[in-house]
Each structure stands twice: as C-alpha cells, then as structure tokens.
Design a protein around this motif. Structure first.
Motif, PDB file in Angstrom:
ATOM      1  N   ALA A  83       0.826  -1.211   0.000  1.00  0.00           N
ATOM      2  CA  ALA A  83       0.000   0.000   0.000  1.00  0.00           C
ATOM      3  C   ALA A  83       0.865   1.268   0.000  1.00  0.00           C
ATOM      4  O   ALA A  83       0.616   2.201  -0.775  1.00  0.00           O
ATOM      5  N   LEU A  84       1.868   1.315   0.866  1.00  0.00           N
ATOM      6  CA  LEU A  84       2.724   2.500   0.929  1.00  0.00           C
ATOM      7  C   LEU A  84       3.538   2.685  -0.354  1.00  0.00           C
ATOM      8  O   LEU A  84       3.696   3.806  -0.847  1.00  0.00           O
ATOM      9  N   THR A  85       4.036   1.591  -0.904  1.00  0.00           N
ATOM     10  CA  THR A  85       4.791   1.687  -2.153  1.00  0.00           C
ATOM     11  C   THR A  85       3.895   2.179  -3.281  1.00  0.00           C
ATOM     12  O   THR A  85       4.283   3.073  -4.047  1.00  0.00           O
ATOM     13  N   GLY A  86       2.693   1.620  -3.376  1.00  0.00           N
ATOM     14  CA  GLY A  86       1.755   2.053  -4.422  1.00  0.00           C
ATOM     15  C   GLY A  86       1.348   3.506  -4.259  1.00  0.00           C
ATOM     16  O   GLY A  86       1.322   4.275  -5.228  1.00  0.00           O
ATOM     17  N   LEU A  87       1.035   3.908  -3.030  1.00  0.00           N
ATOM     18  CA  LEU A  87       0.633   5.289  -2.776  1.00  0.00           C
ATOM     19  C   LEU A  87       1.770   6.255  -3.086  1.00  0.00           C
ATOM     20  O   LEU A  87       1.566   7.269  -3.764  1.00  0.00           O
ATOM     21  N   GLY A  88       2.958   5.951  -2.609  1.00  0.00           N
ATOM     22  CA  GLY A  88       4.100   6.828  -2.859  1.00  0.00           C
ATOM     23  C   GLY A  88       4.401   6.958  -4.344  1.00  0.00           C
ATOM     24  O   GLY A  88       4.614   8.056  -4.855  1.00  0.00           O
ATOM     25  N   ALA A  89       4.402   5.831  -5.056  1.00  0.00           N
ATOM     26  CA  ALA A  89       4.686   5.871  -6.494  1.00  0.00           C
ATOM     27  C   ALA A  89       3.601   6.644  -7.240  1.00  0.00           C
ATOM     28  O   ALA A  89       3.897   7.466  -8.112  1.00  0.00           O
ATOM     29  N   THR A  90       2.337   6.402  -6.896  1.00  0.00           N
ATOM     30  CA  THR A  90       1.229   7.095  -7.561  1.00  0.00           C
ATOM     31  C   THR A  90       1.313   8.594  -7.350  1.00  0.00           C
ATOM     32  O   THR A  90       1.166   9.379  -8.300  1.00  0.00           O
ATOM     33  N   MET A  91       1.543   9.015  -6.119  1.00  0.00           N
ATOM     34  CA  MET A  91       1.581  10.450  -5.837  1.00  0.00           C
ATOM     35  C   MET A  91       2.811  11.114  -6.463  1.00  0.00           C
ATOM     36  O   MET A  91       2.741  12.264  -6.887  1.00  0.00           O
ATOM     37  N   LEU A  92       3.914  10.414  -6.529  1.00  0.00           N
ATOM     38  CA  LEU A  92       5.093  10.974  -7.201  1.00  0.00           C
ATOM     39  C   LEU A  92       4.824  11.160  -8.703  1.00  0.00           C
ATOM     40  O   LEU A  92       5.166  12.193  -9.281  1.00  0.00           O
ATOM     41  N   ILE A  93       4.196  10.172  -9.318  1.00  0.00           N
ATOM     42  CA  ILE A  93       3.877  10.268 -10.741  1.00  0.00           C
ATOM     43  C   ILE A  93       2.879  11.393 -10.990  1.00  0.00           C
ATOM     44  O   ILE A  93       3.039  12.183 -11.922  1.00  0.00           O
ATOM     45  N   ARG A  94       1.836  11.498 -10.134  1.00  0.00           N
ATOM     46  CA  ARG A  94       0.850  12.575 -10.296  1.00  0.00           C
ATOM     47  C   ARG A  94       1.499  13.947 -10.125  1.00  0.00           C
ATOM     48  O   ARG A  94       1.190  14.882 -10.854  1.00  0.00           O
ATOM     49  N   GLY A  95       2.384  14.076  -9.152  1.00  0.00           N
ATOM     50  CA  GLY A  95       3.072  15.344  -8.934  1.00  0.00           C
ATOM     51  C   GLY A  95       3.944  15.713 -10.125  1.00  0.00           C
ATOM     52  O   GLY A  95       3.996  16.869 -10.541  1.00  0.00           O
ATOM     53  N   LYS A  96       4.628  14.727 -10.683  1.00  0.00           N
ATOM     54  CA  LYS A  96       5.480  14.972 -11.852  1.00  0.00           C
ATOM     55  C   LYS A  96       4.634  15.400 -13.043  1.00  0.00           C
ATOM     56  O   LYS A  96       4.971  16.351 -13.747  1.00  0.00           O
ATOM     57  N   ARG A  97       3.508  14.723 -13.268  1.00  0.00           N
ATOM     58  CA  ARG A  97       2.635  15.088 -14.387  1.00  0.00           C
ATOM     59  C   ARG A  97       2.054  16.482 -14.200  1.00  0.00           C
ATOM     60  O   ARG A  97       1.960  17.254 -15.147  1.00  0.00           O
ATOM     61  N   ARG A  98       1.636  16.791 -12.977  1.00  0.00           N
ATOM     62  CA  ARG A  98       1.067  18.117 -12.689  1.00  0.00           C
ATOM     63  C   ARG A  98       2.114  19.209 -12.955  1.00  0.00           C
ATOM     64  O   ARG A  98       1.816  20.242 -13.539  1.00  0.00           O
ATOM     65  N   LYS A  99       3.337  18.947 -12.539  1.00  0.00           N
ATOM     66  CA  LYS A  99       4.420  19.907 -12.757  1.00  0.00           C
ATOM     67  C   LYS A  99       4.700  20.068 -14.249  1.00  0.00           C
ATOM     68  O   LYS A  99       4.879  21.184 -14.738  1.00  0.00           O
ATOM     69  N   ASP A 100       4.714  18.945 -15.000  1.00  0.00           N
ATOM     70  CA  ASP A 100       4.942  19.007 -16.438  1.00  0.00           C
ATOM     71  C   ASP A 100       3.829  19.783 -17.142  1.00  0.00           C
ATOM     72  O   ASP A 100       4.086  20.558 -18.062  1.00  0.00           O
ATOM     73  N   ARG A 101       2.559  19.571 -16.716  1.00  0.00           N
ATOM     74  CA  ARG A 101       1.442  20.317 -17.312  1.00  0.00           C
ATOM     75  C   ARG A 101       1.565  21.801 -17.032  1.00  0.00           C
ATOM     76  O   ARG A 101       1.269  22.629 -17.895  1.00  0.00           O
ATOM     77  N   ALA A 102       1.960  22.165 -15.837  1.00  0.00           N
ATOM     78  CA  ALA A 102       2.110  23.579 -15.492  1.00  0.00           C
ATOM     79  C   ALA A 102       3.217  24.218 -16.326  1.00  0.00           C
ATOM     80  O   ALA A 102       3.071  25.347 -16.805  1.00  0.00           O
TER      81      ALA A 102
END
Length: 163
Positions: A83-102
């Motif tokens: 659960a922690l690995t999945g959550l951490g990886a998901t949130m890191l990917i979402r943060g990276k995508r959000r930053k790239d979109r900005a």
C-alpha cells in the motif's frame, strides 16, 4: 513531493523486511554461515576475545519465535508495504505530471503572448467610449438630448396619440 518519496521508501522497506523474514527457515540454525546441530555453541568474537556465546537451543528458540511473529504479522507488513509503495509511487507520478502540465501551460502562454500583432497587456483594461466629433457626451449636460428632425411617429390606430 518529498513526503511521497519518504512514503515510497517506507513501503519498500516494509517489503524488504517482509521478504527477509519470509526466506528465513527456522529449522536450519546457522552460526557464521555454518549449519549448527544440537549441542553446538556459537561464539561471537571481537578481535581475539569471545564476546557472546549462544547455544543451539537458544538460537533455535529465537528462530522459532521470529517465525511465529512473522506468521502473525507478516501479512499486514506485506500489505502495508504494498500500500505505501503504491501510494508513494502514484503520488510521485501525479506530482510529476502536474508539474509538467504547469510548465507546458506556461510555455504555451509565453508563446501566445509573444506572437506578432498581439500587444503586450498587463491586465484587463475596460474600453472607454469616446463621442464622435460634433456629438454630445452621454449623459447630456442639459437634460434630455435634442433629437434632430421631426418628432417620432406614433404607432397605433389614427386619432390616438395626438398625431
């Protein structure tokens, strides 16, 4: 973003510990890489001094205790790790995508503003109406504005409206 890296590392840590305990066989007792048997003593040395002595029975009891603890708590440790690995990886990917979109949106905005023919604007400006030459500004300064020409025609049946 740093906290999600911590969550990811913690999850991977849970998974590694789970895997280490899952691979341990409580029936095989080792001392320094050598398999022990009943009646053997494992000596830990530092330099030339003996620091600790453990018997086969003590080491077997400790291994069985670790195995029992893993059987009782291993599943939740593995679940928490996943659960922690999945959550951490998901949130890191979402943060990276959000930053790239900005960044892409900022680049597009800069390109749009830099196109020729478009004036650089600091903000929204309200358009101002200016009267044509010879026209009175609205509202008129002296009451109702004077309309040139004949009075407007009245609508309705003849005889009504005074016309």
């Amino acid at each position: 973003m740093k906290r999600w890296v911590f969550v990811l590392v913690a999850g991977i840590g849970f998974l590694v510990v789970t895997m280490l305990f899952a691979r341990e066989d409580p029936s095989v007792i080792k001392c320094g890489g050598r398999i022990m048997g009943p009646g053997d003593v494992c000596e830990s040395t530092k330099g030339s001094r003996v620091v600790d002595e453990d018997t086969y029975a003590e080491m077997k009891a400790a291994a069985e205790s670790r195995a029992e603890t893993f059987r009782n708590h291993g599943l939740w440790m593995a679940g928490a790790g996943v659960a922690l690995t999945g959550l951490g990886a998901t949130m890191l990917i979402r943060g990276k995508r959000r930053k790239d979109r900005a960044i892409a949106a900022a680049r597009q905005d800069v390109q749009w503003q830099a196109q020729p023919g478009f004036p650089q604007q600091q903000g929204f400006q309200q358009p101002q109406w200016q009267p044509a030459p010879g026209q009175q500004p609205y509202p008129p300064q002296n009451g109702w504005p004077q309309q040139p020409g004949p009075p407007p025609r009245q609508f309705g049946p003849p005889g009504y409206g005074g016309s």
